[in-house]
Design an enzyme around this catalytic site. Structure first.
Site, short mmCIF file in Angstrom:
data_model
loop_
_atom_site.label_atom_id
_atom_site.label_comp_id
_atom_site.label_asym_id
_atom_site.label_seq_id
_atom_site.Cartn_x
_atom_site.Cartn_y
_atom_site.Cartn_z
N CYS A 70 4.79 -3.74 -8.88
CA CYS A 70 5.03 -2.93 -7.67
C CYS A 70 5.34 -3.87 -6.50
O CYS A 70 4.46 -4.59 -6.02
CB CYS A 70 3.79 -2.08 -7.41
SG CYS A 70 3.59 -1.47 -5.74
N CYS A 73 3.29 -3.47 -3.36
CA CYS A 73 1.93 -3.96 -3.59
C CYS A 73 1.87 -5.47 -3.36
O CYS A 73 0.94 -5.98 -2.74
CB CYS A 73 1.48 -3.68 -5.02
SG CYS A 73 1.36 -1.94 -5.44
#
Ligand SMILES: [Zn+2]
Length: 152
Positions: A70, A73
């Site tokens: 991600c 993230c």
């Protein structure tokens, strides 16, 4: 109830320590294994330590649910680490790797990444205070934490 101490799990051996509130900022050490109760870095939240850190520690805990694939993230990780450095030991910061810990991710009903959860631990359990999704810059993140716990 003793209000002058805080019950904290050692991140190393998971023993429950009782730390005088006045000593929280003095780099408290675990009475059993001698490691620091705070490391200045976010901890990995795992099935093994979740109960001690979330349900047996009387402390607000900020959870960052993330995954290596991600992009948002990964870009949020330094923000999370910076907030940890500013807010320990009043808060603990943990990272939930949703791929390594799918059962925890499912228990927290993580549906998008990153998801940030404000958790309040207490002597007899704990509960979620707030959650939000998506990366944000440090000032916004600090504000979200303050608002979530009614400090703003
Ligand atoms: Zn310990």
């Amino acid at each position: 109830m003793d209000t002058d101490t805080t019950q904290l799990a050692c991140p190393h051996c998971l023993s429950i320590n009782r730390v005088p509130d006045a000593r929280l900022g003095d780099d408290p050490k675990c009475g059993r294994c001698g490691h620091g109760l705070f490391t200045g870095m976010p901890l990995a939240l795992t099935a093994k330590n979740a109960e001690a850190l979330l349900l047996k520690s009387e402390q607000p805990v900020i959870i960052d649910a993330w995954a290596a694939w991600c992009g948002p993230c990964r870009s949020f990780a330094p923000v999370f680490a910076a907030a940890c450095q500013r807010l320990e030991p009043q808060f603990r910061f943990v990272k939930l790797d949703t791929e390594a810990e799918p059962q925890l991710a499912s228990q927290f009903r993580i549906q998008s990444l990153p998801t940030l959860i404000a958790w309040q631990g207490s002597r007899d359990g704990g509960h979620e205070v707030a959650r939000t999704s998506g990366a944000m810059p440090l000032p916004a993140f600090m504000q979200w934490i303050a608002t979530s716990y009614g400090l703003a």
